[in-house]
Design an enzyme around this catalytic site. Structure first.
Site, mmCIF file in Angstrom:
data_model
loop_
_atom_site.group_PDB
_atom_site.id
_atom_site.type_symbol
_atom_site.label_atom_id
_atom_site.label_comp_id
_atom_site.label_asym_id
_atom_site.label_seq_id
_atom_site.Cartn_x
_atom_site.Cartn_y
_atom_site.Cartn_z
ATOM 1 N N TYR A 259 0.841 -1.194 0.000
ATOM 2 C CA TYR A 259 0.000 0.000 0.000
ATOM 3 C C TYR A 259 0.882 1.253 0.000
ATOM 4 O O TYR A 259 1.991 1.216 -0.494
ATOM 5 C CB TYR A 259 -1.051 -0.064 1.146
ATOM 6 N N ARG B 119 -8.368 10.529 -8.115
ATOM 7 C CA ARG B 119 -7.517 11.161 -7.093
ATOM 8 C C ARG B 119 -6.794 10.058 -6.331
ATOM 9 O O ARG B 119 -7.139 9.720 -5.209
ATOM 10 C CB ARG B 119 -8.392 12.020 -6.166
ATOM 11 N N LYS C 186 -5.962 -2.278 -1.418
ATOM 12 C CA LYS C 186 -6.881 -2.124 -0.279
ATOM 13 C C LYS C 186 -7.466 -3.480 0.119
ATOM 14 O O LYS C 186 -7.596 -3.799 1.294
ATOM 15 C CB LYS C 186 -8.029 -1.178 -0.648
ATOM 16 N N GLU D 198 -13.366 4.500 -3.336
ATOM 17 C CA GLU D 198 -11.969 4.762 -2.989
ATOM 18 C C GLU D 198 -11.312 5.671 -4.023
ATOM 19 O O GLU D 198 -11.394 5.413 -5.234
ATOM 20 C CB GLU D 198 -11.234 3.405 -2.967
ATOM 21 N N ASP D 199 -10.692 6.729 -3.534
ATOM 22 C CA ASP D 199 -9.892 7.611 -4.397
ATOM 23 C C ASP D 199 -10.661 8.194 -5.579
ATOM 24 O O ASP D 199 -10.142 8.279 -6.698
ATOM 25 C CB ASP D 199 -8.607 6.898 -4.838
ATOM 26 N N ASP E 234 -13.885 5.387 2.016
ATOM 27 C CA ASP E 234 -12.793 5.281 2.980
ATOM 28 C C ASP E 234 -11.999 6.582 3.114
ATOM 29 O O ASP E 234 -11.533 6.906 4.204
ATOM 30 C CB ASP E 234 -11.853 4.142 2.592
ATOM 31 N N ASP E 235 -11.852 7.318 2.021
ATOM 32 C CA ASP E 235 -11.076 8.570 2.097
ATOM 33 C C ASP E 235 -11.757 9.561 3.028
ATOM 34 O O ASP E 235 -11.099 10.365 3.689
ATOM 35 C CB ASP E 235 -10.919 9.195 0.710
ATOM 36 N N ASN F 153 -0.202 12.191 2.388
ATOM 37 C CA ASN F 153 0.589 11.123 1.768
ATOM 38 C C ASN F 153 0.978 11.537 0.359
ATOM 39 O O ASN F 153 0.315 12.379 -0.228
ATOM 40 C CB ASN F 153 -0.261 9.842 1.665
HETATM 41 P P1 NAD Z 1 -8.668 16.825 -1.402
HETATM 42 O O1 NAD Z 1 -8.138 17.197 -2.717
HETATM 43 O O2 NAD Z 1 -10.088 16.425 -1.284
HETATM 44 O O3 NAD Z 1 -8.448 18.064 -0.390
HETATM 45 C C1 NAD Z 1 -7.275 18.817 -0.275
HETATM 46 C C2 NAD Z 1 -7.607 20.104 0.455
HETATM 47 O O4 NAD Z 1 -6.402 20.808 0.714
HETATM 48 C C3 NAD Z 1 -8.508 21.058 -0.312
HETATM 49 O O5 NAD Z 1 -9.467 21.608 0.556
HETATM 50 C C4 NAD Z 1 -7.576 22.174 -0.762
HETATM 51 O O6 NAD Z 1 -8.234 23.418 -0.864
HETATM 52 C C5 NAD Z 1 -6.584 22.181 0.384
HETATM 53 N N1 NAD Z 1 -5.306 22.776 0.030
HETATM 54 C C6 NAD Z 1 -4.589 22.626 -1.099
HETATM 55 N N2 NAD Z 1 -3.484 23.376 -1.031
HETATM 56 C C7 NAD Z 1 -3.475 23.987 0.158
HETATM 57 C C8 NAD Z 1 -2.599 24.879 0.811
HETATM 58 N N3 NAD Z 1 -1.474 25.299 0.230
HETATM 59 N N4 NAD Z 1 -2.926 25.307 2.039
HETATM 60 C C9 NAD Z 1 -4.066 24.909 2.635
HETATM 61 N N5 NAD Z 1 -4.924 24.049 2.067
HETATM 62 C C10 NAD Z 1 -4.642 23.607 0.846
HETATM 63 O O7 NAD Z 1 -7.734 15.692 -0.855
HETATM 64 P P2 NAD Z 1 -7.995 14.712 0.390
HETATM 65 O O8 NAD Z 1 -8.613 13.458 -0.064
HETATM 66 O O9 NAD Z 1 -8.694 15.470 1.470
HETATM 67 O O10 NAD Z 1 -6.520 14.355 0.803
HETATM 68 C C11 NAD Z 1 -5.636 15.355 1.280
HETATM 69 C C12 NAD Z 1 -4.371 14.714 1.772
HETATM 70 O O11 NAD Z 1 -4.655 13.872 2.863
HETATM 71 C C13 NAD Z 1 -3.665 13.834 0.729
HETATM 72 O O12 NAD Z 1 -2.293 14.094 0.749
HETATM 73 C C14 NAD Z 1 -3.930 12.437 1.195
HETATM 74 O O13 NAD Z 1 -2.856 11.592 0.891
HETATM 75 C C15 NAD Z 1 -4.036 12.623 2.695
HETATM 76 N N6 NAD Z 1 -4.840 11.563 3.295
HETATM 77 C C16 NAD Z 1 -4.268 10.856 4.301
HETATM 78 C C17 NAD Z 1 -4.964 9.829 4.894
HETATM 79 C C18 NAD Z 1 -4.330 9.082 6.033
HETATM 80 O O14 NAD Z 1 -3.202 9.196 6.279
HETATM 81 N N7 NAD Z 1 -5.029 8.314 6.804
HETATM 82 C C19 NAD Z 1 -6.224 9.493 4.438
HETATM 83 C C20 NAD Z 1 -6.800 10.243 3.403
HETATM 84 C C21 NAD Z 1 -6.087 11.283 2.847
#
Ligand code: NAD
Length: 546
Positions: free
Chosen positions: A98, A151, A169, A240-241, A263-264, A403
């Site tokens: 993963y 995504r 997954k 997912e994604d 899941d996200d 991530n």
């Molecule tokens: P997303 O695209 O839905 O959301 C990203 C958000 O970040 C948006 O609201 C955007 O406006 C904001 N953003 C972008 N640039 C920015 C900046 N410079 N300053 C402030 N905000 C900013 O993506 P997501 O699904 O919410 O995922 C976001 C991150 O979280 C990814 O890197 C993903 O890998 C990580 N994530 C981690 C886990 C985990 O570790 N358990 C789970 C899900 C997602």
């Protein structure tokens, strides 16, 4: 002695079926009876001996991508051995099957492709989705993980290359919670891609057209959900994604009419909530008194906020008060009511406050107890931000969840150093322990794998017809409760990954109990629910065929 249905298969048909194959471990008797004599090297070995061989081969692979290819190839020839290997070495191999390596594998999917795995449904299959599902060789599918590849992790639109994600997954479902491999179905919904590099790549294997949007996209998804419910009536569908505009819409469209979750949004929320609940034991500040500031207001961030609100409501806090505890900064600053640019999912967290442009200014203005990074933007938890959090709080909670590793808002070392060892740190991708002032801190990994496999296990075991927020809250509570005092002494707010099956069984039991208590299933609750849940878990030792 286990009896396994070979469905009349003999000889090579057994060896070439990864669900049935046990390679050189077929006994003399099995070789004679099943027509295998001569098709295998003569010496019969045990699964333990095979394990030594495959681990040795695995360690000879030099790059993470080569290790990934090796593991996938093993999975394609012998699932039981693959799961024995992965389960015995989960900490080492989870980052390969993963995140982060699966991301790299997806980027190169068309180039490293060996054999198909999972089901591909494309935009051209509108009107015949049901027949594609009916063609799947397993009848009792219980978990479907589907992506449209828009995504993938923090890597953006990878089109059909995203198939690596449902495959990975589902491997975690089996490794972490014992869902039988035959009950798992990975699906790529190939609606095209807007990734110009992929469209120009002659080795790209997906539909080389721009993404389908609008009514036709919705029609295709609707047809898929209907068909899945008909063909696999006991299956839970995990989205997912998906890109965040579709992810929220689809969750709301289907959550009350099908057994489905995202899941996200919800899994991430569960694992982060568990982390915040664990910090209660280190800071003495209950969730109801925490103020959480998010960097990033997308799927992950808003999903976590929603679940925190749900958790607080279940604790008796009024919704309006609960919402006031979650604040968001996105790419345009603090999410406040006066902003004209807010998309729908941010509106419920837009508070009455003067505009604030930067994260540092927001930290100073709001004085949060916890900072949660889900922006995908590396190095945004700067030294000033972390120092401010450490000045405001004795033990600030700082979760850099983006991530892969290179996107983390700060590293573990930066966080512990800048907070003088006082931060409670968690990250999305794994970080090694850090020694600061002679004290070793073990970063927690806010890995969704602590939550979704257990939730899926509970949903399957109870045959629940829905997946609810209460289930994710319950899962978070059980996860937080499974953190030991020894874990906390090291600063670790999640249990050791080595205990994941036991933790998943506990989560599965609690989630199943929610399904029974809320009347979400027609099944009767077994007297010994924990025992029943454990009895459903797949064990990767080989069955005896005769
Ligand atoms: P997303 O695209 O839905 O959301 C990203 C958000 O970040 C948006 O609201 C955007 O406006 C904001 N953003 C972008 N640039 C920015 C900046 N410079 N300053 C402030 N905000 C900013 O993506 P997501 O699904 O919410 O995922 C976001 C991150 O979280 C990814 O890197 C993903 O890998 C990580 N994530 C981690 C886990 C985990 O570790 N358990 C789970 C899900 C997602």
């Amino acid at each position: 002695m286990t009896t396994v249905h070979l469905q009349g298969k003999r000889g090579l048909a057994i060896l070439q079926n990864p669900l049935l194959n046990k390679g050189t471990a077929f006994t003399e008797e099995e070789r004679d009876t099943l027509g295998l004599r001569g098709l295998l090297p003569p010496r019969v070995t045990t699964q333990e001996q095979q394990l030594v061989r495959v681990l040795d081969n695995y360690h000879r692979k030099e790059s993470p991508l080569e290790k990934y290819i090796y593991l996938i190839s093993l999975q394609e020839r012998n699932e039981a051995l693959f799961y024995r290997l992965v389960m015995a070495n989960l900490e080492e191999m989870m980052p390969i099957i993963y995140t982060p390596t699966v991301g790299l594998a997806c980027q190169k999917y068309g180039h490293i492709f060996r054999r198909p795995r999972g089901l591909y449904i494309t935009r051209n299959d509108l009107g015949r989705v049901k027949s594609l599902l009916q063609a799947w060789p397993q009848a009792d599918v219980r978990i479907i993980v589907i992506t449209d590849g828009e995504r993938i992790l923090g890597l953006g639109d990878l089109g059909a290359n995203g198939m690596g994600i449902p495959v990975g997954k589902l491997s975690l479902y089996t490794a972490c919670a014992g869902i039988a491999p035959a009950q798992c179905l990975p699906i790529m919904l190939d609606v095209g891609t807007n990734n110009s590099a992929l469209l120009a790549d002659p080795l790209y294997l997906g539909v080389p057209e721009p993404r389908l949007r609008g009514a036709q996209y919705d029609e295709l998804i609707g047809e898929f959900v209907d068909a899945a419910q008909q063909v696999f009536p006991k299956a839970c569908i995990q989205f997912e994604d998906f890109g965040n505009a579709n992810a929220f819409r689809l969750l709301h469209r289907f959550r009350d009419v099908a057994c489905t979750f995202n899941d996200d949004i919800q899994g991430t929320a569960g694992v982060t909530l568990a982390g915040l609940l664990s910090t209660e034991r280190l800071t003495g500040i209950p969730l109801a008194q925490q103020k959480i500031l998010f960097l990033g207001a997308g799927e992950a961030g808003i999903g976590i906020g929603d679940l925190i609100v749900e958790a607080l409501k279940l604790q008796g806090v009024p919704e309006a008060t609960a919402r006031q505890q979650c604040w968001f900064v996105d790419s345009k600053g603090l999410v406040v009511q006066s902003r004209p640019d807010l998309v729908e999912h941010k509106l419920r967290f837009a508070h009455d406050h003067a505009p604030v442009m930067t994260l540092l200014a927001a930290v100073e203005a709001l004085q949060p107890t916890a900072l949660v990074g889900v922006s995908g933007m590396p190095q945004t938890f700067t030294e000033e931000v972390v120092r401010a959090m450490a000045r405001i709080n004795q033990r600030p909670a700082i979760f850099a969840l983006s991530n892969p590793t290179a996107n983390a808002e700060c590293t573990a070392e930066q966080c512990y150093t800048w907070s003088e060892g006082n931060a409670i740190f968690a990250s999305g991708s794994p970080f090694a322990p850090v020694t600061f002032n002679d004290i070793t801190h073990v970063p927690g990994q806010g890995n969704n794998s602590y939550i979704f496999p257990g939730v899926g296990l509970g949903v399957i075991a109870s045959e629940s017809t829905r997946v609810t927020d209460e289930m994710f809250y319950t899962a978070a509570r059980v996860l937080a409760d499974s953190v030991t005092d020894d874990d906390l002494k090291l600063g670790r707010i999640y249990p050791d990954l080595k205990r994941i099956r036991e933790v998943s069984a506990a989560i599965g039991t609690a989630v199943a109990q929610v399904a029974f208590d809320r009347g979400l299933t027609a099944s009767l609750c077994p007297t010994d629910l924990r025992g029943y849940v454990e009895s459903t878990m797949f064990n990767p030792t080989y069955p005896d065929y005769i």
